[in-house]
Scaffold this active site. Sequence first.
Site, short mmCIF file in Angstrom:
data_model
loop_
_atom_site.label_atom_id
_atom_site.label_comp_id
_atom_site.label_asym_id
_atom_site.label_seq_id
_atom_site.Cartn_x
_atom_site.Cartn_y
_atom_site.Cartn_z
N ARG A 145 0.94 -1.27 -0.10
CA ARG A 145 -0.09 -0.01 0.04
C ARG A 145 0.91 1.19 -0.16
O ARG A 145 1.73 1.43 0.83
CB ARG A 145 -0.63 0.15 1.35
N THR A 164 -1.45 7.47 -0.51
CA THR A 164 -2.67 7.17 -1.31
C THR A 164 -3.54 6.23 -0.76
O THR A 164 -4.64 5.97 -1.03
CB THR A 164 -2.44 6.93 -2.85
N ASP A 224 0.63 -3.14 12.13
CA ASP A 224 0.97 -3.55 11.06
C ASP A 224 1.54 -5.17 10.88
O ASP A 224 2.39 -5.41 11.46
CB ASP A 224 2.27 -2.79 10.62
N ASP A 268 5.08 -6.14 9.79
CA ASP A 268 6.08 -5.80 10.69
C ASP A 268 6.08 -6.52 11.87
O ASP A 268 7.07 -7.06 12.13
CB ASP A 268 5.94 -4.32 11.09
C1 PRP Z 1 -0.93 -4.89 4.36
C2 PRP Z 1 -2.00 -6.00 4.37
C3 PRP Z 1 -2.43 -5.95 3.11
C4 PRP Z 1 -2.97 -4.70 3.26
C5 PRP Z 1 -4.29 -4.30 3.41
O1 PRP Z 1 0.04 -4.95 3.56
O2 PRP Z 1 -1.01 -7.13 4.61
O3 PRP Z 1 -1.82 -6.46 1.91
O4 PRP Z 1 -1.95 -3.82 3.67
O5 PRP Z 1 -4.64 -2.82 3.06
P1 PRP Z 1 -5.84 -2.47 2.30
O6 PRP Z 1 -6.89 -3.47 2.33
O7 PRP Z 1 -6.25 -1.18 2.57
O8 PRP Z 1 -5.14 -2.84 0.63
P2 PRP Z 1 1.20 -3.88 3.35
O9 PRP Z 1 1.05 -2.74 2.32
O10 PRP Z 1 1.58 -3.08 4.74
O11 PRP Z 1 2.52 -4.54 2.80
P3 PRP Z 1 3.73 -5.63 3.36
O12 PRP Z 1 2.37 -6.84 3.72
O13 PRP Z 1 4.49 -5.86 2.52
O14 PRP Z 1 3.97 -4.75 4.99
N1 URA Z 2 -2.25 -3.30 7.03
C1 URA Z 2 -1.79 -3.75 8.32
O1 URA Z 2 -0.91 -4.59 8.30
N2 URA Z 2 -2.52 -3.36 9.31
C2 URA Z 2 -3.67 -2.38 9.02
O2 URA Z 2 -4.33 -2.35 10.28
C3 URA Z 2 -3.93 -2.28 7.77
C4 URA Z 2 -3.11 -2.50 6.80
#
Ligand code: PRP
Ligand code: URA
Length: 208
Positions: free
Chosen positions: A103, A107, A199, A202
């Site tokens: 994400r 945005t 997160d 993380d």
């Molecule tokens: C997180 C999560 C989803 C997304 C959800 O990933 O694992 O893929 O956010 O958010 P959304 O419904 O608003 O799209 P992130 O973008 O943090 O990436 P990562 O798993 O690489 O940390």
């Molecule tokens: N992605 C995450 O990992 N946590 C949230 O709460 C939203 C998006």
Amino acid sequence: MKPFIADHPLIQHKVTILRDERTSSKQFRELISEITGLMCYEATRDLPLCEVTVKTPLCETTSHVIAGRKLAFVPILRAGLGMVDGAVELVPNARIGHIGLYRDETTLKPVEYYCKLPGDIGERDVIVLDPMLATGGSAVDAISQIKERKPRSIKFMCIIAAPEGLKALQEAHPDVQIYCAALDEKLNENGYIMPGLGDAGDRIFGTK
Ligand code: PRP
Ligand code: URA
């Protein structure tokens, strides 16, 4: 399609420990796997069976086995990777595809960076894995990419969903059955699920 929201006490108990900020990455990973296994039990409830003959130590009888239905799990990178072990433990012969999305922090829109799906995905039922359904942008985009390859069916499995993400995913892909371990209250101003668990990527990988 009505989403499946888990109400099983074991799942609720494990989700509470996941939410706790004191939970270590090691325990977090173990819990994500365990919850995914329990959710997969539900998501595979409609697998067709066929009758076979089996000889017990006492006699021959008819019994049931899964009717050769082919499954594929597709984790959304990164955090979806944390769900793969729990899913594969239940369905060891499933193929694994990967979709890389993150994400954009300002945005909140998904940015695609990787897609590798099984060559025979057209013959498979797909279960997309991502622990968090927040705005729904990532899940909607990942499922659109998978649909281009015409799998037999698609389900989406997450641990925590926000109402906003659930609505967006249902509107964009009404044919996709959604499974969540918990449905939370809302998104905050930064697009994080409240109360959520923070997160997920993380916490799984110990980054940040
Ligand atoms: C997180 C999560 C989803 C997304 C959800 O990933 O694992 O893929 O956010 O958010 P959304 O419904 O608003 O799209 P992130 O973008 O943090 O990436 P990562 O798993 O690489 O940390
Ligand atoms: N992605 C995450 O990992 N946590 C949230 O709460 C939203 C998006």
